[in-house]
Design a protein around this motif. Structure first.
Motif, PDB file in Angstrom:
ATOM      1  N   GLY A  72      39.475  45.022  50.347  1.00 51.32           N
ATOM      2  CA  GLY A  72      39.929  45.588  50.545  1.00 51.32           C
ATOM      3  C   GLY A  72      39.752  47.309  50.403  1.00 51.32           C
ATOM      4  O   GLY A  72      38.349  47.870  51.008  1.00 51.32           O
ATOM      5  N   ASN A  73      40.349  47.580  49.825  1.00 54.96           N
ATOM      6  CA  ASN A  73      40.404  49.339  49.563  1.00 54.96           C
ATOM      7  C   ASN A  73      39.714  49.199  47.514  1.00 54.96           C
ATOM      8  O   ASN A  73      39.514  50.170  47.328  1.00 54.96           O
ATOM      9  CB  ASN A  73      41.452  50.293  50.083  1.00 54.96           C
ATOM     10  CG  ASN A  73      42.198  50.040  51.650  1.00 54.96           C
ATOM     11  OD1 ASN A  73      41.146  50.270  52.167  1.00 54.96           O
ATOM     12  ND2 ASN A  73      43.045  50.396  51.161  1.00 54.96           N
ATOM     13  N   ALA A  74      39.320  48.182  47.240  1.00 56.31           N
ATOM     14  CA  ALA A  74      38.974  47.816  46.326  1.00 56.31           C
ATOM     15  C   ALA A  74      37.945  47.205  45.877  1.00 56.31           C
ATOM     16  O   ALA A  74      37.302  46.286  46.486  1.00 56.31           O
ATOM     17  CB  ALA A  74      40.000  47.503  45.083  1.00 56.31           C
ATOM     18  N   VAL A  75      37.143  47.689  44.883  1.00 58.45           N
ATOM     19  CA  VAL A  75      36.063  46.603  44.008  1.00 58.45           C
ATOM     20  C   VAL A  75      36.641  45.653  43.094  1.00 58.45           C
ATOM     21  O   VAL A  75      37.205  46.170  42.673  1.00 58.45           O
ATOM     22  CB  VAL A  75      34.670  47.899  43.537  1.00 58.45           C
ATOM     23  CG1 VAL A  75      34.117  46.211  42.951  1.00 58.45           C
ATOM     24  CG2 VAL A  75      34.169  47.919  44.675  1.00 58.45           C
ATOM     25  N   GLU A  76      36.707  44.399  43.155  1.00 61.30           N
ATOM     26  CA  GLU A  76      37.158  43.827  42.400  1.00 61.30           C
ATOM     27  C   GLU A  76      35.975  42.892  41.639  1.00 61.30           C
ATOM     28  O   GLU A  76      35.214  42.397  41.892  1.00 61.30           O
ATOM     29  CB  GLU A  76      38.101  42.831  42.941  1.00 61.30           C
ATOM     30  CG  GLU A  76      39.201  41.666  42.076  1.00 61.30           C
ATOM     31  CD  GLU A  76      39.268  40.877  42.458  1.00 61.30           C
ATOM     32  OE1 GLU A  76      40.459  41.103  43.436  1.00 61.30           O
ATOM     33  OE2 GLU A  76      39.134  39.290  43.056  1.00 61.30           O
ATOM     34  N   ILE A  77      36.244  43.062  40.106  1.00 57.57           N
ATOM     35  CA  ILE A  77      35.041  42.339  39.071  1.00 57.57           C
ATOM     36  C   ILE A  77      36.210  41.466  38.383  1.00 57.57           C
ATOM     37  O   ILE A  77      37.090  41.428  37.663  1.00 57.57           O
ATOM     38  CB  ILE A  77      34.408  43.059  38.336  1.00 57.57           C
ATOM     39  CG1 ILE A  77      33.713  43.992  39.278  1.00 57.57           C
ATOM     40  CG2 ILE A  77      33.435  42.775  37.279  1.00 57.57           C
ATOM     41  CD1 ILE A  77      33.137  45.152  38.584  1.00 57.57           C
ATOM     42  N   SER A  78      35.447  40.038  38.699  1.00 60.55           N
ATOM     43  CA  SER A  78      36.387  38.585  38.034  1.00 60.55           C
ATOM     44  C   SER A  78      35.484  38.294  36.613  1.00 60.55           C
ATOM     45  O   SER A  78      34.572  37.794  36.584  1.00 60.55           O
ATOM     46  CB  SER A  78      37.230  37.778  39.115  1.00 60.55           C
ATOM     47  OG  SER A  78      36.151  37.147  39.521  1.00 60.55           O
ATOM     48  N   VAL A  79      36.410  37.953  35.462  1.00 62.60           N
ATOM     49  CA  VAL A  79      35.269  37.507  34.745  1.00 62.60           C
ATOM     50  C   VAL A  79      36.554  35.972  34.268  1.00 62.60           C
ATOM     51  O   VAL A  79      37.611  36.356  33.523  1.00 62.60           O
ATOM     52  CB  VAL A  79      34.600  37.813  33.507  1.00 62.60           C
ATOM     53  CG1 VAL A  79      33.986  37.419  32.910  1.00 62.60           C
ATOM     54  CG2 VAL A  79      33.618  39.460  33.952  1.00 62.60           C
ATOM     55  N   SER A  80      35.656  34.716  34.479  1.00 65.04           N
ATOM     56  CA  SER A  80      36.921  33.489  33.655  1.00 65.04           C
ATOM     57  C   SER A  80      35.987  32.597  32.992  1.00 65.04           C
ATOM     58  O   SER A  80      34.617  32.598  33.769  1.00 65.04           O
ATOM     59  CB  SER A  80      37.333  32.932  35.542  1.00 65.04           C
ATOM     60  OG  SER A  80      36.159  32.010  36.352  1.00 65.04           O
ATOM     61  N   ASP A  81      36.665  32.336  32.183  1.00 64.29           N
ATOM     62  CA  ASP A  81      36.162  30.812  31.540  1.00 64.29           C
ATOM     63  C   ASP A  81      37.167  29.430  31.585  1.00 64.29           C
ATOM     64  O   ASP A  81      37.900  29.806  31.614  1.00 64.29           O
ATOM     65  CB  ASP A  81      36.077  31.387  30.718  1.00 64.29           C
ATOM     66  CG  ASP A  81      36.563  31.897  29.581  1.00 64.29           C
ATOM     67  OD1 ASP A  81      37.590  31.116  29.168  1.00 64.29           O
ATOM     68  OD2 ASP A  81      37.264  32.980  29.022  1.00 64.29           O
ATOM     69  N   THR A  82      36.087  28.793  30.892  1.00 65.13           N
ATOM     70  CA  THR A  82      37.105  27.554  30.384  1.00 65.13           C
ATOM     71  C   THR A  82      37.410  27.349  29.493  1.00 65.13           C
ATOM     72  O   THR A  82      36.987  25.928  28.918  1.00 65.13           O
ATOM     73  CB  THR A  82      36.026  26.215  31.164  1.00 65.13           C
ATOM     74  OG1 THR A  82      35.118  26.407  31.177  1.00 65.13           O
ATOM     75  CG2 THR A  82      35.814  25.974  33.008  1.00 65.13           C
ATOM     76  N   GLY A  83      37.634  28.458  28.122  1.00 62.06           N
ATOM     77  CA  GLY A  83      38.053  28.155  26.728  1.00 62.06           C
ATOM     78  C   GLY A  83      39.658  28.003  26.542  1.00 62.06           C
ATOM     79  O   GLY A  83      39.718  26.894  27.653  1.00 62.06           O
TER      80      GLY A  83
END
Length: 394
Positions: free
Chosen positions: A313-324
């Motif tokens: 949409g109107n944004a840049v999304e940066i996601s960082v996920s882990d299985t911790g």
């Protein structure tokens, strides 16, 4: 507030007094005109007004008296008129036995002599007394409300100051504690080295390695503290340029791949290509580094860390996920505080300064973005950064 209210009360009172007496002067003039014209219709409209008049000859002898007050007869009226007739002024105020009147002296048109008209000021003074009492009561109530409101607002205003002061005290205490530990380790290991002067560097490699590790830790800690100090004093300025977001992310994450491999962690990178971003490239890289480095440190062997960058949409999304190990709900709102540790005992075994997420939070906010964390304890954690589209172009 007291001075302002007093000025308001005094100015309002004198303004109203001036206005009321002006109306009284206008009223006595109108009555005098009606009497001279001998118009019953005109005089009828003043029936509810307490007024008196006398007519005199040129010699000063009273020829006629009239009063709308039945308790104020010719005798009293003549006594009142004697004092006024002696005065040179043609209009003004007069007091008689505790009563106040305004008067007007005009020459008679029909015959030589004077027409003297009196209008009682009893009602006007009652209005002024009521007005003064009302103003003072209102002033006292307003002053009381202002006093208690100011106490309430002052108390409310002090809440963030107290919190800020407490955070500063905690920050200083935590920083002192964080610096004390590596300094103690360095000092202990140096004493061990200096206690065996005949041993070679290779023989004392273990103690020297400990010193090097703690010195590196102190260096990072001091750098982070200086960065946050510049942030707090508004001296940390962003150097904004347009740069390739996917290229910047890959450059930052590339050195972390061997570290993830050594822990048996799979590091997945999925960044949408061709996204040009306007911002501080160095700080955005620092943000990615903090989030990915944190994810690797808190993910067990054979876990997975995933970095995704895309335009939504109107944004840049940066996601960082882990299985911790995840983060429990009560800690989600506090992890961005400086030196906040979820498990202080376990945190000692994980390398870090405890300032990374605070720095990450500042970087996101300085780019007018948001950062949120969602987690399932014991299963996964995900940090999602959203930066507004005004800061990027495709």
């Amino acid at each position: 507030m007291t001075i302002l209210l007093l000025l308001f009360i005094i100015s309002t009172y004198f303004l109203m007094e001036h206005q009321i007496f002006n109306q009284s002067e206008q009223l006595v003039q109108n009555i005098a005109v009606a009497i001279e014209s001998d118009s019953a219709e005109q005089l009828e409209q003043f029936n509810r007004t307490e007024y008196f008049y006398i007519k005199t000859k040129e010699s000063g002898e009273i020829t006629q008296t009239f009063s709308t007050n039945p308790h104020f007869g010719p005798k009293e009226l003549k006594e009142l008129a004697q004092g006024v007739l002696k005065r040179k002024d043609s209009k003004g105020d007069s007091d008689w036995h505790g009563l106040s009147f305004t008067f007007l002296k005009v020459p008679q048109k029909q015959q030589p002599g004077l027409l003297v008209v009196f209008v009682g000021l009893k009602r006007e003074f009652m209005v002024l007394r009521f007005l003064l009492a009302a103003l003072f009561m209102t002033g006292i109530i307003c002053l009381g409300l202002a006093f208690y409101s100011s106490l309430y607002l002052a108390e409310k205003a002090l809440i963030p100051i107290r919190k800020s002061w407490q955070r500063q005290k905690d920050f200083v205490a935590d920083a002192s504690h964080e610096l004390r530990t590596p300094l103690a380790v360095i000092q202990t290991n140096l004493e061990l080295v200096m206690g065996n002067p005949r041993e070679t560097v290779e023989e004392q490699e273990e103690w020297l390695n400990n010193i090097q590790i703690e010195a590196s830790h102190m260096t990072r800690l001091v750098e982070d503290l200086l960065f946050l100090a510049r942030v707090d004093s508004a001296q940390q300025i962003l150097e904004k340029i347009t740069f390739s977001l996917d290229r910047a992310i890959h450059q930052v994450v590339k050195p972390l791949i061997p570290m993830a491999n050594n822990k048996g962690i799979e590091l997945k990178i999925e960044v949408e290509p061709g996204v040009d971003f306007y911002g501080d490239e160095k700080r955005i890289g620092q943000l990615i580094l903090i989030l990915v480095d944190n994810a690797i440190k808190h993910t067990p062997i054979k876990g997975e860390v995933r970095l995704v960058g895309r335009v939504i949409g109107n944004a840049v999304e940066i996601s960082v996920s882990d299985t911790g190990e995840g983060i429990e709900q009560q800690h989600s709102d506090k992890i961005f505080e400086r030196f906040y540790r979820i498990d202080k005992a376990r945190a000692k075994s994980i390398e870090g300064t405890g300032l990374g997420l605070s720095i990450a939070n500042w970087i996101v906010k300085s780019h007018k973005g948001t950062i949120k964390v969602s987690s399932i304890p014991g299963k996964e954690t995900s940090f999602v950064v959203r930066l507004p589209k005004e800061y990027c172009s495709i």
